[in-house]
Enzyme design. Structure first.
Site, PDB file in Angstrom:
ATOM      1  N   GLU B 125       0.852  -1.193   0.000  1.00 16.26           N
ATOM      2  CA  GLU B 125       0.000   0.000   0.000  1.00 16.26           C
ATOM      3  C   GLU B 125       0.889   1.245   0.000  1.00 16.26           C
ATOM      4  OE1 GLU B 125      -2.850  -0.261   3.175  1.00 16.26           O
ATOM      5  OE2 GLU B 125      -3.656  -2.155   2.408  1.00 16.26           O
ATOM      6  N   PRO B 126       0.285   2.399  -0.243  1.00 12.65           N
ATOM      7  CA  PRO B 126       1.113   3.619  -0.281  1.00 12.65           C
ATOM      8  C   PRO B 126       1.955   3.774   0.990  1.00 12.65           C
ATOM      9  CG  PRO B 126      -1.082   4.092  -1.117  1.00 12.65           C
ATOM     10  CD  PRO B 126      -1.105   2.669  -0.640  1.00 12.65           C
ATOM     11  N   GLY B 129       5.024  -1.042   2.709  1.00 11.64           N
ATOM     12  CA  GLY B 129       5.818  -1.774   1.724  1.00 11.64           C
ATOM     13  C   GLY B 129       6.470  -2.977   2.382  1.00 11.64           C
ATOM     14  N   SER B 130       7.739  -2.815   2.745  1.00 15.31           N
ATOM     15  CA  SER B 130       8.451  -3.901   3.425  1.00 15.31           C
ATOM     16  C   SER B 130       7.733  -4.281   4.721  1.00 15.31           C
ATOM     17  CB  SER B 130       9.879  -3.463   3.748  1.00 15.31           C
ATOM     18  OG  SER B 130      10.589  -3.193   2.562  1.00 15.31           O
ATOM     19  N   ARG B 241      11.802 -15.083  -4.500  1.00 15.06           N
ATOM     20  CA  ARG B 241      13.164 -14.524  -4.545  1.00 15.06           C
ATOM     21  C   ARG B 241      14.041 -15.243  -5.549  1.00 15.06           C
ATOM     22  NH1 ARG B 241      13.148 -13.232   1.948  1.00 15.06           N
ATOM     23  NH2 ARG B 241      11.713 -11.483   1.646  1.00 15.06           N
ATOM     24  N   GLN B 277      42.625  -5.146 -23.856  1.00  9.92           N
ATOM     25  CA  GLN B 277      42.480  -5.946 -22.648  1.00  9.92           C
ATOM     26  C   GLN B 277      41.516  -5.316 -21.632  1.00  9.92           C
ATOM     27  OE1 GLN B 277      46.013  -7.005 -20.225  1.00  9.92           O
ATOM     28  NE2 GLN B 277      45.810  -8.987 -21.240  1.00  9.92           N
ATOM     29  N   GLN B 334      29.048   0.963 -20.513  1.00  7.15           N
ATOM     30  CA  GLN B 334      30.418   1.490 -20.599  1.00  7.15           C
ATOM     31  C   GLN B 334      31.132   0.956 -21.840  1.00  7.15           C
ATOM     32  OE1 GLN B 334      30.814   3.675 -18.266  1.00  7.15           O
ATOM     33  NE2 GLN B 334      32.834   4.380 -18.944  1.00  7.15           N
ATOM     34  N   GLU B 361       9.909  -7.590  -4.264  1.00  6.59           N
ATOM     35  CA  GLU B 361      10.020  -8.916  -3.629  1.00  6.59           C
ATOM     36  C   GLU B 361      11.062  -8.900  -2.502  1.00  6.59           C
ATOM     37  OE1 GLU B 361       7.836 -11.207  -4.989  1.00  6.59           O
ATOM     38  OE2 GLU B 361       8.311 -12.730  -3.493  1.00  6.59           O
ATOM     39  N   THR B 363      13.440  -5.696  -0.556  1.00  4.85           N
ATOM     40  CA  THR B 363      14.581  -4.873  -0.976  1.00  4.85           C
ATOM     41  C   THR B 363      15.891  -5.550  -0.584  1.00  4.85           C
ATOM     42  OG1 THR B 363      14.657  -3.750   1.139  1.00  4.85           O
ATOM     43  CG2 THR B 363      13.256  -2.744  -0.559  1.00  4.85           C
TER      44      THR B 363
END
Lengths: 249, 378
Positions: B125-126, B129-130, B241, B277, B334, B361, B363
């Site tokens: 929800e807003p 989270g975790s 995970r 290289q 790069q 899923e 952090t």
């Protein structure tokens, strides 16, 4: 009708083929292998014939090292019903393959054998033709369309200069060209079901065939590197070069 | 890890499919932020949306190793498609399989496994989270039925899904034990897609904010027992995970492959840059990191297949793979030099797509928390 589909394990078409340093062949150690793409087309066509109710059973056959079982398993996942692996470490040339397949055809009695017009490794384009000759069956090579009605198979062939349509009496040998169909991806449930389909393993000796090569490979070499072209300033210069240097006009 | 014949065939099928049906279109889907409905439909037909579901419920019944391998391949084709697949399999099908009644499995799991219905997962929800226990969505009793209200955030496939698993509070006084899970068909009156988020990456996947305006739910839409929601939400963490690890590895590999191709073609100082290289060693490091992450992922997946505990290994795989992937994608840019920063090449998109693997899923910080507790407990 039973259909026999020979499938060859070849270097994957995405792999850049490298010649072995000793010049005896191409490097296959640690190289990704998969089913010859033309044979995939053959499996697909057989599965479509089964889906149309024309074929009743599809038998996939592969010849060579034990890992050819993976190639058979892929054919089973696409829809073949069972597999036959003729296991040998011997180098197999088209004539030996054709003899082994002919021996299998004699016991299996298929109504149709459908296979790739060539394998993308050595591009021999010989097995199907030799097989038809050994069996004394009619052959329709380089097929871009097939239709079966009763005891006849009509094959549209891709030939130089266009299409040729031939009608063959079954049993027959058909080799597939690129445009015959677009092979399906094997679905996951079918891949899992393929695990339970049987694969019988036999040896060339059991089939009464001596697979010893009749041809000797003298050497295998990379094609020469393409040289950079030359730019010309005008059409006149191009014509002059074609006439005087290349001597083609 | 040596693969079985089926695992190799599944990986190859997924690779061919991704190369032919996803990769050529990924840039366009990203630019237009268009949900790849056709590709997702094909994935369903191939069984990629019901991989871990038993045959009896129309699934493919593969093992977790095969699932991880297939997900890596789909991610290598398009990151957004891999998220759609991952969410659907891991937090759509699996909770229904584990906690659903026979009737719910027949009614909902079968079409999910066949890929005919896409599933969303509404937990976050807003302001939760975790800290999932802090959710505020409410399902209050009205006779036998429940009335659902609240707002959910970061809902993958929020606008495309036909079904959603929704977590809401049924007993406000009971804390975590007051959370219940519901199966919500998204065509119910009151299901409102309030917003489709504009994201840095994975733009083809519709991440939505969903508002529930008094959705009425019959009791047969309760998943598991009342108060069992928190347990259901956290039940398949390992599988989820391992899935994110697979996605990160697939995207990293796609960036690596693009960089390798470029390095062989691009010339500087009279030779292909792969012959310098500094570039060759960078590629070597990228390949090594990808392979290390893959082995960690496969190890966790094989533990799971053996029915052994793997929460530490799954968290390690997710943490290592997602952080590895951002670095590898950056390295791929790069190697491309200025061109890597342009949308003409795929690496900037993959770099944007892969960043979220360190967030969703669980952090990276949550993974470290899980791993540290495991190592300190021993």
């Amino acid at each position: 009708m039973k259909i026999l589909v020979p499938v060859k394990r070849v270097v994957d078409y995405n792999v850049k083929v490298r010649v072995k340093t000793d010049g005896t062949g191409v490097e296959t150690a640690g190289v990704k292998m998969s089913m010859n793409p033309f044979d995939e087309i053959a499996v697909e066509e057989a599965v479509r014939l089964k889906e149309k109710g024309i074929a009743t059973e599809i038998v996939a056959v592969s010849l060579g090292v034990a890992q050819c079982a993976e190639t058979i398993r892929t054919a089973l996942a696409m829809g073949a019903d069972r597999g036959i692996l003729v296991e040998t470490d011997a180098e197999l040339q088209p004539l030996a393959v054709a003899k082994l397949l002919a021996a299998i055809a004699k016991t299996e009695q298929p109504g149709l054998i459908i296979l790739g017009k060539q394998a993308i490794d050595d591009d021999m384009s010989a097995t199907g033709q030799m097989l038809a000759a050994l069996l004394g069956w009619p052959q329709g090579t380089f097929a871009s369309k097939v239709a079966i009605e009763g005891e006849t198979i009509t094959v549209t062939r891709e030939v130089d200069g266009g299409l040729e349509t031939v009608a063959l009496a079954l049993p027959a040998v058909v080799t597939t060209d690129l445009r015959l169909n677009e092979p399906r991806y094997a679905s996951l449930p079918n891949i899992m079901k393929a695990r339970k389909k049987p694969i019988v393993t036999m040896s060339p000796a059991e089939l009464g065939v001596d697979p010893a090569p009749r041809l000797t490979v003298v050497s295998v070499a990379e094609p020469p590197k393409r040289k950079a072209g030359a730019k010309v300033a005008s059409v006149a210069e191009l014509v002059a070069k074609l006439r005087n240097e290349a001597k083609v006009i | 890890m040596i693969l079985t014949q089926e695992q190799a065939i599944i990986r190859d099928m997924a690779r061919n499919f991704a190369n032919e049906r996803l990769k050529p279109f990924a840039a366009e889907w990203d630019r237009a932020a268009r949900f790849p409905a056709e590709a997702v439909g094909e994935m369903g037909q191939l069984g990629l949306l019901g991989m871990l579901v038993p045959e009896a419920y129309d699934g493919a019944a593969t093992d977790h190793v095969a699932y991880a391998l297939a997900l890596e391949e789909i991610a290598a084709g398009d990151g957004a498609c891999s998220t759609i697949m991952s969410v659907h399999n891991s937090v759509g099908c699996m909770p229904l399989l584990t906690f659903g009644t026979e009737q719910q499995k027949q009614r909902f799991l079968r079409p999910l496994a066949r890929g005919e219905m896409l599933c969303a997962f509404c937990l976050t929800e807003p302001e939760a989270g975790s800290d999932a226990a802090a959710i505020r969505a409410r399902a209050r009793r009205a006779g036998d039925n429940f009335i659902l209200t609240g707002t959910k955030q970061f809902v993958t496939s929020g606008a495309s899904a036909k079904l959603a698993l929704v977590f809401a509070i049924t007993d406000p006084g009971a804390g975590k034990k007051g959370i219940s899970a519901f199966i919500v068909p998204t065509d119910r009156p009151g299901w409102r897609v309030a917003k489709i988020e504009r994201k840095a990456g994975q733009r083809a996947s519709d991440t939505a904010q969903i508002v529930f305006d008094e959705i009425e739910l019959a009791p047969d839409l309760l998943l598991g027992r009342e108060g069992e929601g928190y347990r259901i939400a956290l039940a398949n963490l390992e599988g989820g995970r391992i899935g994110i690890a697979a996605q990160a590895i697939g995207m990293a590999r796609a960036a690596f492959e693009a960089a390798t191709l470029y390095a062989k073609e691009r010339k500087s100082f009279g030779t292909a840059i792969a012959n310098h290289q500094a570039v060759a060693f960078r590629l070597a490091d990228m390949a090594t990191r990808i392979e290390a992450a893959r082995q960690l992922m496969l190890h966790a997946a094989s533990l799971r297949d053996a029915g052994l505990p793997c929460i530490k290994e799954a968290s390690m795989a997710k943490l290592f793979a997602s952080e590895m992937a951002e670095r590898v994608c950056s390295d791929a840019i790069q190697i491309h030099g200025g061109y890597g920063y342009l949308q003409d090449f795929p690496v900037e998109r993959i770099w944007r797509d892969v960043r979220v693997c360190q967030i969703y899923e669980g952090t990276s910080d949550i993974q470290r928390l899980v791993i540290s507790r495991q190592v300190l407990a021993g």
